[in-house]
Write an enzyme that holds these catalytic residues in place. Structure first.
Site, PDB file in Angstrom:
ATOM      1  N   HIS A  70       0.562   4.118  -2.832  1.00  0.00           N
ATOM      2  CA  HIS A  70       0.213   5.511  -2.527  1.00  0.00           C
ATOM      3  C   HIS A  70       1.338   6.479  -2.869  1.00  0.00           C
ATOM      4  CE1 HIS A  70      -3.620   5.230   0.136  1.00  0.00           C
ATOM      5  NE2 HIS A  70      -3.660   4.409  -0.892  1.00  0.00           N
TER       6      HIS A  70
ATOM      7  N   ARG B 295       0.818  -1.205   0.000  1.00  0.00           N
ATOM      8  CA  ARG B 295       0.000   0.000   0.000  1.00  0.00           C
ATOM      9  C   ARG B 295       0.859   1.266   0.000  1.00  0.00           C
ATOM     10  NH1 ARG B 295      -4.413   2.958   3.479  1.00  0.00           N
ATOM     11  NH2 ARG B 295      -5.858   3.336   1.763  1.00  0.00           N
TER      12      ARG B 295
ATOM     13  N   TRP C 234     -10.454  -8.602   2.575  1.00  0.00           N
ATOM     14  CA  TRP C 234     -11.231  -8.938   1.376  1.00  0.00           C
ATOM     15  C   TRP C 234     -11.259 -10.447   1.126  1.00  0.00           C
ATOM     16  CZ3 TRP C 234      -8.133  -4.629   1.790  1.00  0.00           C
ATOM     17  CH2 TRP C 234      -8.677  -3.402   1.429  1.00  0.00           C
TER      18      TRP C 234
HETATM   19 ZN1  ZEM Z   1      -6.325  -0.175  -1.622  1.00  0.00          ZN
HETATM   20  N1  ZEM Z   1      -7.274   0.317   0.093  1.00  0.00           N
HETATM   21  N2  ZEM Z   1      -7.557   1.014  -2.695  1.00  0.00           N
HETATM   22  N3  ZEM Z   1      -5.263  -0.579  -3.309  1.00  0.00           N
HETATM   23  N4  ZEM Z   1      -5.040  -1.312  -0.553  1.00  0.00           N
HETATM   24  C1  ZEM Z   1      -7.015  -0.199   1.348  1.00  0.00           C
HETATM   25  C2  ZEM Z   1      -6.072  -1.153   1.676  1.00  0.00           C
HETATM   26  C3  ZEM Z   1      -5.166  -1.678   0.775  1.00  0.00           C
HETATM   27  C4  ZEM Z   1      -8.627   1.735  -2.201  1.00  0.00           C
HETATM   28  C5  ZEM Z   1      -8.884   2.005  -0.831  1.00  0.00           C
HETATM   29  O1  ZEM Z   1      -9.652   3.053  -0.504  1.00  0.00           O
HETATM   30  C6  ZEM Z   1      -8.309   1.211   0.199  1.00  0.00           C
HETATM   31  C7  ZEM Z   1      -5.536  -0.127  -4.577  1.00  0.00           C
HETATM   32  C8  ZEM Z   1      -6.682   0.540  -4.950  1.00  0.00           C
HETATM   33  C9  ZEM Z   1      -7.613   1.068  -4.054  1.00  0.00           C
HETATM   34  C10 ZEM Z   1      -3.981  -2.026  -1.054  1.00  0.00           C
HETATM   35  C11 ZEM Z   1      -3.456  -1.939  -2.346  1.00  0.00           C
HETATM   36  C12 ZEM Z   1      -4.065  -1.247  -3.378  1.00  0.00           C
HETATM   37  C13 ZEM Z   1      -7.895   0.391   2.289  1.00  0.00           C
HETATM   38  C14 ZEM Z   1      -7.876   0.114   3.780  1.00  0.00           C
HETATM   39  C15 ZEM Z   1      -8.716   1.252   1.598  1.00  0.00           C
HETATM   40  C16 ZEM Z   1      -9.836   2.075   2.207  1.00  0.00           C
HETATM   41  C17 ZEM Z   1      -6.843   0.992   4.471  1.00  0.00           C
HETATM   42  C18 ZEM Z   1      -6.770   0.737   5.948  1.00  0.00           C
HETATM   43  O2  ZEM Z   1      -7.793   0.976   6.640  1.00  0.00           O
HETATM   44  O3  ZEM Z   1      -5.721   0.288   6.433  1.00  0.00           O
HETATM   45  C19 ZEM Z   1      -9.397   2.254  -3.304  1.00  0.00           C
HETATM   46  C20 ZEM Z   1     -10.649   3.097  -3.239  1.00  0.00           C
HETATM   47  C21 ZEM Z   1      -8.790   1.831  -4.448  1.00  0.00           C
HETATM   48  C22 ZEM Z   1      -9.280   2.080  -5.823  1.00  0.00           C
HETATM   49  C23 ZEM Z   1      -9.339   1.133  -6.742  1.00  0.00           C
HETATM   50  C24 ZEM Z   1      -4.454  -0.469  -5.470  1.00  0.00           C
HETATM   51  C25 ZEM Z   1      -4.385  -0.084  -6.945  1.00  0.00           C
HETATM   52  C26 ZEM Z   1      -3.532  -1.163  -4.715  1.00  0.00           C
HETATM   53  C27 ZEM Z   1      -2.206  -1.744  -5.109  1.00  0.00           C
HETATM   54  C28 ZEM Z   1      -1.883  -2.049  -6.348  1.00  0.00           C
HETATM   55  C29 ZEM Z   1      -3.456  -2.899  -0.032  1.00  0.00           C
HETATM   56  C30 ZEM Z   1      -2.321  -3.902  -0.206  1.00  0.00           C
HETATM   57  C31 ZEM Z   1      -4.202  -2.673   1.122  1.00  0.00           C
HETATM   58  C32 ZEM Z   1      -4.072  -3.354   2.469  1.00  0.00           C
HETATM   59  C33 ZEM Z   1      -3.223  -2.531   3.405  1.00  0.00           C
HETATM   60  C34 ZEM Z   1      -3.066  -3.134   4.768  1.00  0.00           C
HETATM   61  O4  ZEM Z   1      -2.560  -2.429   5.630  1.00  0.00           O
HETATM   62  O5  ZEM Z   1      -3.412  -4.299   4.983  1.00  0.00           O
END
Ligand code: ZEM
Length: 290
Positions: free
Chosen positions: A51, A47, A190
């Site tokens: 970001h 993540r 998920w």
């Molecule tokens: Zn995420 N993501 N993401 N994401 N994401 C979260 C967690 C993780 C969206 C989003 O709002 C959120 C992509 C795309 C998008 C990962 C990777 C990728 C979380 C939870 C949210 C709310 C955060 C938390 O509470 O800790 C949205 C709206 C997306 C639009 C499509 C893409 C592209 C990613 C990588 C290629 C990963 C690995 C996590 C888990 C993080 C963790 O700490 O476990």
């Protein structure tokens, strides 16, 4: 000359083996620090890399992984980046051991290492990112907002230069990790194996019955059967939108295709806006524990 002294001062020019050593250090720290979250810092490292990269704007060429400006306020305080300090802090001892690597290259190498070590596909990598200061921080609002729908996803990802297929392929990263109430406000993982990259995200989207979770938190879905899994409104948009859904079905049916497309698109994401040297080549690192 013969005694090893040189007229020009020696600058350390790191090569493949030097970056592999950094990779190995990250991998061994992932293995060692297994009491975090679901047993791995891997997801939060992915993540962080996402970001750092996903702020890119193709019109102005601003944002992207070249800069690691999330080290600084205001970017570190943007709501979307809540909780990513855990990932930045995890990598700090690695930076201390290999001070020659830029934060910008290290954060992306962290993502590459995490994906490979969590049994994902090979992610070719090349260094070349330079750290920039707080003046290069991007404005808030460049990363996606999980409470929105397909139009928003297209606005955000088209701005980076991605198409519909690539949006769906990137979203498969949500096989990994979880939402935290003290970060995004959302809650839960998920998939049932949040520290292993698979195409389960797509399978679950299609196969489970999803209903609104009844709670005081932000609107999210839960699976009807176990109520232990979650989907964000933006995740559900991928099956509600016909064009997106075609790709969800393809990736749900074919993990090999998902791995191939995911690798390609994440390399593209990680390289957005980076001024690589013209002859730079990509490397594939050997896995350590995978
Ligand atoms: Zn995420 N993501 N993401 N994401 N994401 C979260 C967690 C993780 C969206 C989003 O709002 C959120 C992509 C795309 C998008 C990962 C990777 C990728 C979380 C939870 C949210 C709310 C955060 C938390 O509470 O800790 C949205 C709206 C997306 C639009 C499509 C893409 C592209 C990613 C990588 C290629 C990963 C690995 C996590 C888990 C993080 C963790 O700490 O476990």
């Amino acid at each position: 000359n013969q005694d090893g002294a040189s007229a020009t001062p020696k600058v350390f020019a790191p090569k493949f083996d030097d970056y592999q050593a950094v990779y190995n250090e990250i991998a061994s720290r992932l293995e060692e620090k297994d009491d975090y979250d679901d047993g791995s810092y891997g997801p939060v490292l992915v993540r962080l890399a996402w970001h750092a990269s996903g702020t890119y704007d193709k019109e102005t060429g601003t944002g992207g992984s070249n800069g690691a400006t999330m080290r600084f306020a205001p970017e570190s305080d943007h709501g979307a980046n809540a909780g990513l300090k855990a990932a930045r802090d995890f990598l700090e001892p690695v930076k201390a051991k290999f001070p020659w690597i830029t934060y910008s290259d290290l954060w992306i190498l962290g993502g590459v290492c995490a994906i490979q070590e969590m049994l994902g596909p090979q992610i070719p990598y090349r260094p070349g990112r330079n750290d920039r200061d707080a003046a290069a921080c991007t404005p808030d609002g460049r990363l996606p907002d999980a409470s929105q729908a397909q139009d928003h996803l297209r606005n955000i990802f088209y701005r980076m230069g991605f198409n519909d297929q690539e949006i769906v392929a990137l979203s498969g990263a949500h096989a990994l990790g979880r939402c935290h109430t003290d970060r995004s406000g959302f809650d839960g993982p998920w998939t049932f194996s949040p520290t292993v990259l698979t195409n389960d995200y797509y399978k679950l989207l299609l196969d489970e019955k999803w209903q609104w979770k009844k709670w005081n938190g932000p609107k999210q879905y839960e699976d009807k059967k176990t109520k232990s899994l979650m989907m964000l409104p933006t995740d559900m948009a991928l099956i509600q939108d016909k064009k997106f859904n075609q790709w969800v079905e393809k990736y749900a049916a074919d993990n090999e295709l998902f791995f191939k497309d995911f690798s390609n698109v994440i390399v593209k994401l990680f390289e957005l806006g980076v001024p690589f040297a013209e002859n730079s080549e990509r490397w594939v690192f050997k896995t350590v524990n995978a």
